[in-house]
Design a protein around this motif. Structure first.
Motif, PDB file in Angstrom:
ATOM      1  N   ASN A 114      52.979  60.018  49.423  1.00 43.38           N
ATOM      2  CA  ASN A 114      53.518  60.038  48.043  1.00 43.38           C
ATOM      3  C   ASN A 114      52.199  60.033  47.218  1.00 43.38           C
ATOM      4  OD1 ASN A 114      56.356  59.546  48.564  1.00 43.38           O
ATOM      5  ND2 ASN A 114      55.906  57.446  49.288  1.00 43.38           N
ATOM      6  N   PHE A 115      52.157  60.849  46.095  1.00 40.75           N
ATOM      7  CA  PHE A 115      51.000  60.966  45.420  1.00 40.75           C
ATOM      8  C   PHE A 115      51.521  60.937  43.879  1.00 40.75           C
ATOM      9  CE2 PHE A 115      49.660  63.178  49.160  1.00 40.75           C
ATOM     10  CZ  PHE A 115      48.370  62.765  49.192  1.00 40.75           C
ATOM     11  N   MET A 116      50.459  60.225  42.817  1.00 41.30           N
ATOM     12  CA  MET A 116      50.758  60.444  41.663  1.00 41.30           C
ATOM     13  C   MET A 116      49.384  60.433  40.825  1.00 41.30           C
ATOM     14  SD  MET A 116      51.081  56.151  40.921  1.00 41.30           S
ATOM     15  CE  MET A 116      51.106  56.334  39.067  1.00 41.30           C
ATOM     16  N   ARG A 117      49.405  61.001  39.754  1.00 39.59           N
ATOM     17  CA  ARG A 117      48.428  61.213  38.962  1.00 39.59           C
ATOM     18  C   ARG A 117      48.300  60.311  37.805  1.00 39.59           C
ATOM     19  NH1 ARG A 117      46.683  67.060  36.985  1.00 39.59           N
ATOM     20  NH2 ARG A 117      48.594  67.115  35.762  1.00 39.59           N
ATOM     21  N   VAL A 118      47.100  59.846  37.455  1.00 42.46           N
ATOM     22  CA  VAL A 118      46.993  58.973  36.529  1.00 42.46           C
ATOM     23  C   VAL A 118      45.608  59.170  35.702  1.00 42.46           C
ATOM     24  CG1 VAL A 118      46.554  56.542  35.667  1.00 42.46           C
ATOM     25  CG2 VAL A 118      47.830  56.918  37.725  1.00 42.46           C
ATOM     26  N   GLU A 119      45.799  59.231  34.503  1.00 41.99           N
ATOM     27  CA  GLU A 119      44.609  59.466  33.502  1.00 41.99           C
ATOM     28  C   GLU A 119      44.018  58.085  32.819  1.00 41.99           C
ATOM     29  OE1 GLU A 119      43.328  62.272  29.452  1.00 41.99           O
ATOM     30  OE2 GLU A 119      45.444  62.611  30.553  1.00 41.99           O
ATOM     31  N   LEU A 120      42.748  57.949  33.053  1.00 47.70           N
ATOM     32  CA  LEU A 120      42.005  56.895  32.490  1.00 47.70           C
ATOM     33  C   LEU A 120      41.990  56.953  30.952  1.00 47.70           C
ATOM     34  CD1 LEU A 120      39.727  55.818  35.517  1.00 47.70           C
ATOM     35  CD2 LEU A 120      41.957  55.319  35.002  1.00 47.70           C
ATOM     36  N   GLY A 121      41.984  55.724  30.217  1.00 51.65           N
ATOM     37  CA  GLY A 121      41.849  55.777  28.763  1.00 51.65           C
ATOM     38  C   GLY A 121      40.396  54.877  28.667  1.00 51.65           C
ATOM     39  N   LYS A 122      39.963  55.007  27.607  1.00 51.44           N
ATOM     40  CA  LYS A 122      38.670  54.213  27.363  1.00 51.44           C
ATOM     41  C   LYS A 122      39.028  52.471  27.540  1.00 51.44           C
ATOM     42  CE  LYS A 122      36.700  57.186  24.051  1.00 51.44           C
ATOM     43  NZ  LYS A 122      36.043  57.365  22.547  1.00 51.44           N
ATOM     44  N   LYS A 123      40.240  52.015  27.191  1.00 56.33           N
ATOM     45  CA  LYS A 123      40.426  50.480  27.289  1.00 56.33           C
ATOM     46  C   LYS A 123      40.871  50.273  28.674  1.00 56.33           C
ATOM     47  CE  LYS A 123      41.539  50.256  22.283  1.00 56.33           C
ATOM     48  NZ  LYS A 123      42.621  49.885  21.570  1.00 56.33           N
ATOM     49  N   ASP A 124      41.324  51.245  29.652  1.00 52.68           N
ATOM     50  CA  ASP A 124      41.849  50.761  31.001  1.00 52.68           C
ATOM     51  C   ASP A 124      41.016  50.120  31.704  1.00 52.68           C
ATOM     52  OD1 ASP A 124      44.464  52.203  30.787  1.00 52.68           O
ATOM     53  OD2 ASP A 124      43.450  54.071  31.317  1.00 52.68           O
ATOM     54  N   VAL A 158      42.391  56.670  46.652  1.00 55.69           N
ATOM     55  CA  VAL A 158      42.111  57.477  45.726  1.00 55.69           C
ATOM     56  C   VAL A 158      41.839  58.921  46.089  1.00 55.69           C
ATOM     57  CG1 VAL A 158      40.733  58.302  43.687  1.00 55.69           C
ATOM     58  CG2 VAL A 158      41.192  55.771  44.009  1.00 55.69           C
ATOM     59  N   ALA A 159      42.660  59.696  46.175  1.00 57.63           N
ATOM     60  CA  ALA A 159      42.562  61.236  47.066  1.00 57.63           C
ATOM     61  C   ALA A 159      41.827  62.049  46.278  1.00 57.63           C
ATOM     62  CB  ALA A 159      43.909  61.872  47.033  1.00 57.63           C
ATOM     63  N   VAL A 160      41.790  62.261  44.831  1.00 52.46           N
ATOM     64  CA  VAL A 160      40.963  63.156  44.042  1.00 52.46           C
ATOM     65  C   VAL A 160      40.772  62.796  42.898  1.00 52.46           C
ATOM     66  CG1 VAL A 160      40.856  65.384  43.350  1.00 52.46           C
ATOM     67  CG2 VAL A 160      42.030  65.183  45.342  1.00 52.46           C
ATOM     68  N   LEU A 206      46.636  59.462  43.204  1.00 53.52           N
ATOM     69  CA  LEU A 206      46.474  58.324  44.062  1.00 53.52           C
ATOM     70  C   LEU A 206      47.559  58.488  44.973  1.00 53.52           C
ATOM     71  CD1 LEU A 206      46.676  55.409  41.518  1.00 53.52           C
ATOM     72  CD2 LEU A 206      44.658  56.267  42.670  1.00 53.52           C
ATOM     73  N   GLY A 207      46.972  58.342  46.317  1.00 54.46           N
ATOM     74  CA  GLY A 207      48.050  58.622  47.485  1.00 54.46           C
ATOM     75  C   GLY A 207      48.443  57.469  48.361  1.00 54.46           C
ATOM     76  N   ALA A 208      49.756  57.412  48.975  1.00 51.74           N
ATOM     77  CA  ALA A 208      50.077  56.041  49.725  1.00 51.74           C
ATOM     78  C   ALA A 208      51.108  56.728  50.734  1.00 51.74           C
ATOM     79  CB  ALA A 208      51.043  55.254  48.828  1.00 51.74           C
ATOM     80  N   GLU A 209      51.052  55.828  51.906  1.00 54.22           N
ATOM     81  CA  GLU A 209      52.245  56.276  52.699  1.00 54.22           C
ATOM     82  C   GLU A 209      53.338  56.175  52.262  1.00 54.22           C
ATOM     83  OE1 GLU A 209      51.262  53.987  56.335  1.00 54.22           O
ATOM     84  OE2 GLU A 209      49.268  54.932  56.526  1.00 54.22           O
ATOM     85  N   GLY A 210      54.426  56.730  53.014  1.00 54.26           N
ATOM     86  CA  GLY A 210      55.873  56.660  52.636  1.00 54.26           C
ATOM     87  C   GLY A 210      56.437  55.344  53.338  1.00 54.26           C
ATOM     88  N   LEU A 211      57.408  54.789  52.671  1.00 51.06           N
ATOM     89  CA  LEU A 211      57.844  53.466  53.365  1.00 51.06           C
ATOM     90  C   LEU A 211      58.719  53.744  54.530  1.00 51.06           C
ATOM     91  CD1 LEU A 211      58.562  51.450  50.068  1.00 51.06           C
ATOM     92  CD2 LEU A 211      56.488  51.354  51.547  1.00 51.06           C
ATOM     93  N   LYS A 212      58.657  53.065  55.390  1.00 53.65           N
ATOM     94  CA  LYS A 212      59.556  53.284  56.807  1.00 53.65           C
ATOM     95  C   LYS A 212      60.291  51.983  56.767  1.00 53.65           C
ATOM     96  CE  LYS A 212      55.507  55.604  58.787  1.00 53.65           C
ATOM     97  NZ  LYS A 212      54.368  55.674  59.667  1.00 53.65           N
ATOM     98  N   ASP A 213      61.484  52.246  56.585  1.00 52.86           N
ATOM     99  CA  ASP A 213      62.509  51.083  56.642  1.00 52.86           C
ATOM    100  C   ASP A 213      63.918  51.754  56.914  1.00 52.86           C
ATOM    101  OD1 ASP A 213      63.322  51.451  54.211  1.00 52.86           O
ATOM    102  OD2 ASP A 213      62.149  49.912  53.568  1.00 52.86           O
ATOM    103  N   ASP A 214      64.807  50.965  57.027  1.00 55.10           N
ATOM    104  CA  ASP A 214      66.262  51.328  57.324  1.00 55.10           C
ATOM    105  C   ASP A 214      66.967  51.383  55.885  1.00 55.10           C
ATOM    106  OD1 ASP A 214      65.722  51.569  59.852  1.00 55.10           O
ATOM    107  OD2 ASP A 214      66.490  49.512  60.224  1.00 55.10           O
ATOM    108  N   HIS A 215      66.439  50.993  54.749  1.00 61.29           N
ATOM    109  CA  HIS A 215      66.979  50.795  53.528  1.00 61.29           C
ATOM    110  C   HIS A 215      66.289  51.798  52.581  1.00 61.29           C
ATOM    111  CE1 HIS A 215      69.231  47.632  55.186  1.00 61.29           C
ATOM    112  NE2 HIS A 215      68.203  47.024  55.411  1.00 61.29           N
ATOM    113  N   PRO A 216      66.737  53.130  52.351  1.00 62.29           N
ATOM    114  CA  PRO A 216      66.052  53.953  51.656  1.00 62.29           C
ATOM    115  C   PRO A 216      66.136  53.678  50.241  1.00 62.29           C
ATOM    116  CG  PRO A 216      68.140  54.767  52.338  1.00 62.29           C
ATOM    117  CD  PRO A 216      67.880  53.588  53.166  1.00 62.29           C
TER     118      PRO A 216
END
Length: 404
Positions: free
Chosen positions: A270-280, A298-300, A324-334
């Protein structure tokens, strides 16, 4: 290590990144690559142009200055690479990393790029030989391999087929030696001035076996002509052997890549993109200071039009876009995400989140309004046009549910 020692090592590491080809995570590093390549190309163009008498007569002084400047840059580049050798060989200590670089193929080419230019000052008698050695600087062009994977594939193929290529070259050498002696024995009496010795036969054998055929030496006796025909046919086959080996190497290389693709085990990331601001809070910190969870990376880093490799010492700036990248969750409750856009007359319009009648298994993760992400606190009042993202542990059978 003392503070001064740490600063010195940090400086060495910074210089190492600058002189390393293909490291473009910083404008200085990228500029050095451009300057280094430009210096080499200008030097080679100047050396080529200097072989024309008319150009040398008119622009000789300018060409001499160009060579002096570019060779001085090569000398500086060599000093910097020797200085950063411990970074190139981090596992070595003492003088070992310096010596390993100096005696390496790249180190020898770098040394020959500038040393022959200065040697005539100390040994004038060897000026012609030193000028010939300057041709070695053209080998610096192979550093461009860092930018092109296709050129790297060629190197991998040649390396993997090195034994077969050496065997084929040995066969060609034996055949040339036998052909030269045979042709010398047959043609020497008929053409003593042409086939003076075995080396003359070797020259003929090379030009014939490699299908060049300059025509300056050729047999005139019937037996010599017959032998020439046989050797010519053998030459076509001998030259085709290395070509076939390299072609087979390319086929194997791409077949191996295809097999890896066909039989690899696919894992959801799973990947998500975040843009940083001055106050972050992340702005102004290095990647290693972010203290991300164990399975989050942090992938890129995208900075304006550049894509930066997220090394630990890269400083984050306002406007940076982090993937940002992360592994998918592996469980029996999607878990499921669902987006709902509030249209006119929707029951949730003008209602605070705390007043919504939704299942305890469902939570509002985020609210998007006019392109901005809003934190879904209880007092936030939903409006027409808002996009509400819901997270649920229940099995949402709706067609717009997206498993995570």
């Amino acid at each position: 290590m003392t503070a001064a020692g740490k600063q010195w090592e940090a400086f060495r590491q910074r210089v190492f990144k600058m002189v390393s080809v293909g490291v473009v995570d910083d404008p200085i590093n990228q500029s050095y690559d451009v300057i280094s390549t430009a210096m080499l190309l200008i030097n080679l163009v100047g050396a080529f142009a200097g072989t024309f008498d008319s150009v040398a007569l008119k622009y000789g002084e300018l060409l001499s200055r160009i060579e002096a400047i570019t060779v001085a840059f090569f000398a500086l580049d060599y000093v910097l690479r020797v200085f950063t050798a411990p970074c190139l060989y981090p596992g070595e200590k003492g003088l070992t990393p310096y010596w390993k670089y100096i005696k390496s193929g790249a180190g020898i080419v770098d040394l020959l790029s500038f040393l022959p230019y200065y040697m005539p000052m100390f040994f004038p008698a060897g000026a012609v030989a030193f000028r010939l050695i300057r041709v070695a600087r053209i080998l610096r062009l192979f550093r461009i391999n860092a930018y092109y994977d296709s050129l790297n594939v060629i190197g991998e193929v040649v390396t993997s087929k090195a034994q077969q290529l050496l065997a084929s070259l040995f066969i060609i050498f034996v055949l040339m030696l036998a052909s030269s002696l045979a042709m010398y024995s047959i043609e020497h009496e008929a053409q003593p001035q042409v086939f003076q010795n075995a080396f003359s036969g070797m020259w003929w054998a090379v030009s014939t076996l490699l299908t060049v055929g300059y025509g300056d030496i050729y047999p005139i006796t019937p037996m010599g002509k017959f032998l020439g025909i046989v050797i010519t046919f053998l030459g076509v086959g001998m030259v085709a052997i290395p070509t076939g080996i390299i072609s087979a190497g390319f086929v194997e290389q791409y077949s191996r890549a295809k097999r890896i693709t066909d039989y690899e085990r696919e894992e959801r990331l799973n990947f998500m993109r975040v843009e940083l601001g001055k106050k972050d809070s992340w702005t102004g910190k290095t990647v290693q200071e972010l203290k991300l969870p164990e399975r989050v990376i942090v992938a890129v880093i995208q900075r304006k039009s550049e894509v930066i490799v997220p090394r630990g010492d890269v400083m984050l700036m306002p406007g940076d876009k982090l993937v940002l990248g992360a592994e998918g969750l592996k469980d029996d409750h999607p878990m499921n995400l669902r987006e709902i856009t509030l249209m006119k007359n929707h029951d949730w319009n003008n209602t605070a989140i705390m007043d919504l009648d939704i299942s305890r298994q469902t939570h509002i993760v985020m609210v998007r309004r006019n392109g901005k992400a809003l934190v879904p606190n209880g007092s936030l009042v939903l409006r027409e046009g808002d996009t509400v993202i819901l997270y649920s542990k229940e099995n949402l059978n709706s067609g717009d549910a997206v498993p995570v």
